[in-house]
Design a protein around this motif. Structure first.
Motif, PDB file in Angstrom:
ATOM      1  N   ARG A 190       0.830  -1.206   0.000  1.00  0.00           N
ATOM      2  CA  ARG A 190       0.000   0.000   0.000  1.00  0.00           C
ATOM      3  C   ARG A 190       0.861   1.251   0.000  1.00  0.00           C
ATOM      4  N   ALA A 191       1.965   1.227   0.785  1.00  0.00           N
ATOM      5  CA  ALA A 191       2.866   2.389   0.814  1.00  0.00           C
ATOM      6  C   ALA A 191       3.498   2.626  -0.545  1.00  0.00           C
ATOM      7  N   ALA A 192       3.827   1.541  -1.256  1.00  0.00           N
ATOM      8  CA  ALA A 192       4.469   1.702  -2.561  1.00  0.00           C
ATOM      9  C   ALA A 192       3.488   2.166  -3.629  1.00  0.00           C
ATOM     10  N   LEU A 193       2.256   1.658  -3.598  1.00  0.00           N
ATOM     11  CA  LEU A 193       1.277   1.990  -4.637  1.00  0.00           C
ATOM     12  C   LEU A 193       0.529   3.288  -4.342  1.00  0.00           C
ATOM     13  N   GLY A 194       0.541   3.714  -3.078  1.00  0.00           N
ATOM     14  CA  GLY A 194      -0.156   4.950  -2.739  1.00  0.00           C
ATOM     15  C   GLY A 194      -1.519   4.681  -2.145  1.00  0.00           C
ATOM     16  N   VAL A 195      -2.020   5.676  -1.428  1.00  0.00           N
ATOM     17  CA  VAL A 195      -3.291   5.504  -0.719  1.00  0.00           C
ATOM     18  C   VAL A 195      -4.476   5.466  -1.673  1.00  0.00           C
ATOM     19  N   THR A 196      -4.306   5.948  -2.886  1.00  0.00           N
ATOM     20  CA  THR A 196      -5.418   5.978  -3.842  1.00  0.00           C
ATOM     21  C   THR A 196      -5.514   4.707  -4.682  1.00  0.00           C
ATOM     22  N   ALA A 197      -4.575   3.779  -4.523  1.00  0.00           N
ATOM     23  CA  ALA A 197      -4.604   2.546  -5.313  1.00  0.00           C
ATOM     24  C   ALA A 197      -5.813   1.710  -4.919  1.00  0.00           C
ATOM     25  N   PRO A 198      -6.508   1.134  -5.882  1.00  0.00           N
ATOM     26  CA  PRO A 198      -7.683   0.304  -5.555  1.00  0.00           C
ATOM     27  C   PRO A 198      -7.279  -0.937  -4.787  1.00  0.00           C
ATOM     28  N   PRO A 199      -8.158  -1.413  -3.880  1.00  0.00           N
ATOM     29  CA  PRO A 199      -7.825  -2.598  -3.078  1.00  0.00           C
ATOM     30  C   PRO A 199      -7.515  -3.831  -3.917  1.00  0.00           C
ATOM     31  N   GLU A 200      -8.177  -3.962  -5.074  1.00  0.00           N
ATOM     32  CA  GLU A 200      -7.921  -5.120  -5.923  1.00  0.00           C
ATOM     33  C   GLU A 200      -6.475  -5.152  -6.407  1.00  0.00           C
ATOM     34  N   LEU A 201      -5.937  -3.965  -6.761  1.00  0.00           N
ATOM     35  CA  LEU A 201      -4.552  -3.892  -7.219  1.00  0.00           C
ATOM     36  C   LEU A 201      -3.584  -4.211  -6.084  1.00  0.00           C
ATOM     37  N   VAL A 202      -3.904  -3.721  -4.888  1.00  0.00           N
ATOM     38  CA  VAL A 202      -3.053  -3.984  -3.734  1.00  0.00           C
ATOM     39  C   VAL A 202      -3.033  -5.475  -3.420  1.00  0.00           C
ATOM     40  N   ASP A 203      -4.214  -6.098  -3.436  1.00  0.00           N
ATOM     41  CA  ASP A 203      -4.274  -7.534  -3.140  1.00  0.00           C
ATOM     42  C   ASP A 203      -3.538  -8.345  -4.203  1.00  0.00           C
ATOM     43  N   ALA A 204      -3.696  -7.952  -5.468  1.00  0.00           N
ATOM     44  CA  ALA A 204      -3.016  -8.675  -6.541  1.00  0.00           C
ATOM     45  C   ALA A 204      -1.504  -8.554  -6.406  1.00  0.00           C
ATOM     46  N   ARG A 205      -1.020  -7.371  -6.040  1.00  0.00           N
ATOM     47  CA  ARG A 205       0.418  -7.177  -5.897  1.00  0.00           C
ATOM     48  C   ARG A 205       0.949  -7.947  -4.689  1.00  0.00           C
ATOM     49  N   ARG A 206       0.194  -7.976  -3.587  1.00  0.00           N
ATOM     50  CA  ARG A 206       0.611  -8.754  -2.420  1.00  0.00           C
ATOM     51  C   ARG A 206       0.671 -10.238  -2.759  1.00  0.00           C
ATOM     52  N   GLU A 207      -0.294 -10.707  -3.535  1.00  0.00           N
ATOM     53  CA  GLU A 207      -0.296 -12.105  -3.923  1.00  0.00           C
ATOM     54  C   GLU A 207       0.886 -12.417  -4.823  1.00  0.00           C
ATOM     55  N   ALA A 208       1.201 -11.490  -5.746  1.00  0.00           N
ATOM     56  CA  ALA A 208       2.335 -11.702  -6.655  1.00  0.00           C
ATOM     57  C   ALA A 208       3.652 -11.734  -5.900  1.00  0.00           C
ATOM     58  N   LEU A 209       3.750 -10.937  -4.839  1.00  0.00           N
ATOM     59  CA  LEU A 209       4.978 -10.902  -4.036  1.00  0.00           C
ATOM     60  C   LEU A 209       5.012 -12.012  -2.986  1.00  0.00           C
ATOM     61  N   GLY A 210       3.932 -12.749  -2.831  1.00  0.00           N
ATOM     62  CA  GLY A 210       3.892 -13.829  -1.850  1.00  0.00           C
ATOM     63  C   GLY A 210       3.729 -13.355  -0.428  1.00  0.00           C
ATOM     64  N   LEU A 211       3.262 -12.120  -0.234  1.00  0.00           N
ATOM     65  CA  LEU A 211       3.149 -11.572   1.110  1.00  0.00           C
ATOM     66  C   LEU A 211       1.930 -12.089   1.854  1.00  0.00           C
ATOM     67  N   ASN A 212       1.041 -12.822   1.177  1.00  0.00           N
ATOM     68  CA  ASN A 212      -0.109 -13.414   1.855  1.00  0.00           C
ATOM     69  C   ASN A 212       0.205 -14.787   2.427  1.00  0.00           C
ATOM     70  N   ASP A 213       1.386 -15.337   2.115  1.00  0.00           N
ATOM     71  CA  ASP A 213       1.776 -16.645   2.632  1.00  0.00           C
ATOM     72  C   ASP A 213       2.262 -16.517   4.073  1.00  0.00           C
TER      73      ASP A 213
END
Length: 326
Positions: free
Chosen positions: A50-73
């Motif tokens: 969220r800090a990297a994408l900014g506060v205005t980034a949609p939640p879907e984009l944030v979740d997709a990026r977290r999943e791509a980085l494996g941060l949900n594991d």
């Protein structure tokens, strides 16, 4: 019992024992470095994506990026995946550009390496002759004025932070006199100011160390014997004085090289040098943590390898030292 002792690795062979100790220490240090680099992204307060994408980034984009980085594991799974990717040469993907971190480092590393190596060469070319020359000139309390001028000037310049020295060099030789370019990496002239900013202070500091060591060696009996044999002075200094003052010179030189590797971060930003130092600062500002992790690993590994090489050179130069015995 004798056969068992002989079969044990390193027993009776100081070089083998020395290499085992140093390589073991290197592996432990690398493990700590990798663990700290991995923990960096988890120690940041809040959500790094969220800090990297900014506060205005949609939640879907944030979740997709977290999943791509494996941060949900789970954290343990993330660490195992991080180690597996690291051993395969995968340092991750940049959050900002989507470019692999290894590709970014591969593009920036040559500029930083060339700057650090050039600065180290200049340090040695200045420090060794200057230190030996001042030791010869001021031996036995002679030329007190020269000694005082050298020690005070070298201490004053060595105390100036590299980035302040870089700014001063830019103002004097770049802006006021226009002798050298002040930004970018081009021909040989573009190296002059950043190399001086990196090397001037360490060179004078090392020259003081060389002078102190050379003064101690000049009072040794084997130097007096060499002079009594009427050997040429240059031969006495190069073949008898300098090699015996080499141990401390290598030790301090290795520490200075490690410091210069890290010092490139500030100097590169002053001169807009397209290396890893400028990249890590821009990545920190952009909160591009995978790039920051990768560059931290490269800087840390470079410092550890420099220390290992210096230890080996010291063992070669002085086999009787505790470096091989301790």
């Amino acid at each position: 019992m004798t056969a068992l002792v002989a079969a044990r690795p390193g027993v009776g062979n100081p070089w083998a024992a020395f290499l085992v100790r140093r390589l073991g220490r290197l592996l432990v240090s690398l493990a700590v470095l990798v663990t700290l680099a991995f923990g960096m992204i988890h120690l940041i307060p809040g959500d790094p994506v969220r800090a990297a994408l900014g506060v205005t980034a949609p939640p879907e984009l944030v979740d997709a990026r977290r999943e791509a980085l494996g941060l949900n594991d789970p954290l343990g799974t993330q660490f195992v995946n991080y180690l597996r990717a690291l051993f395969s040469g995968d340092l991750g993907i940049s959050m900002s550009s989507g470019v692999p971190v290894s590709e970014t480092i591969g593009q920036r590393l040559p500029a930083t390496a060339s700057l650090a190596i050039a600065a180290f060469v200049v340090v040695m070319l200045i420090a060794v002759p200057l230190g030996l020359g001042m030791a010869v000139l001021t031996r036995g309390g002679r030329r007190r004025g020269s000694e005082l001028g050298f020690t005070s000037t070298s201490a004053m310049i060595a105390a100036i932070p590299e980035f302040l020295l870089a700014v001063g060099l830019v103002f004097v030789f770049g802006v006021s006199l226009g002798w050298f370019p002040v930004a970018g990496r081009g021909g040989a002239s573009s190296y002059v100011l950043p190399v001086l900013a990196l090397s001037l202070g360490p060179a004078l500091l090392l020259a003081r160390m060389v002078r102190v060591e050379a003064l101690a060696v000049l009072d040794q009996d084997f130097v007096r014997t060499a002079r009594a044999k009427r050997l040429p002075p240059l031969r006495v200094y190069l073949r008898h004085v300098f090699p015996n003052a080499l141990t401390s010179t290598l030790t301090i030189g290795g520490l200075l090289l490690s410091g210069m590797i890290v010092g490139t971060v500030l100097v590169e930003n002053v001169f807009a040098w397209p290396g890893m130092g400028m990249t890590i600062v821009s990545s920190i500002l952009a909160k591009d943590y995978p790039v920051v992790q990768g560059i931290v690993l490269v800087y840390g590994a470079a410092v550890l390898l420099v220390n290992l090489v210096v230890d080996v050179l010291l063992a070669v130069a002085d086999p009787r030292s505790t470096i091989r015995e301790g």
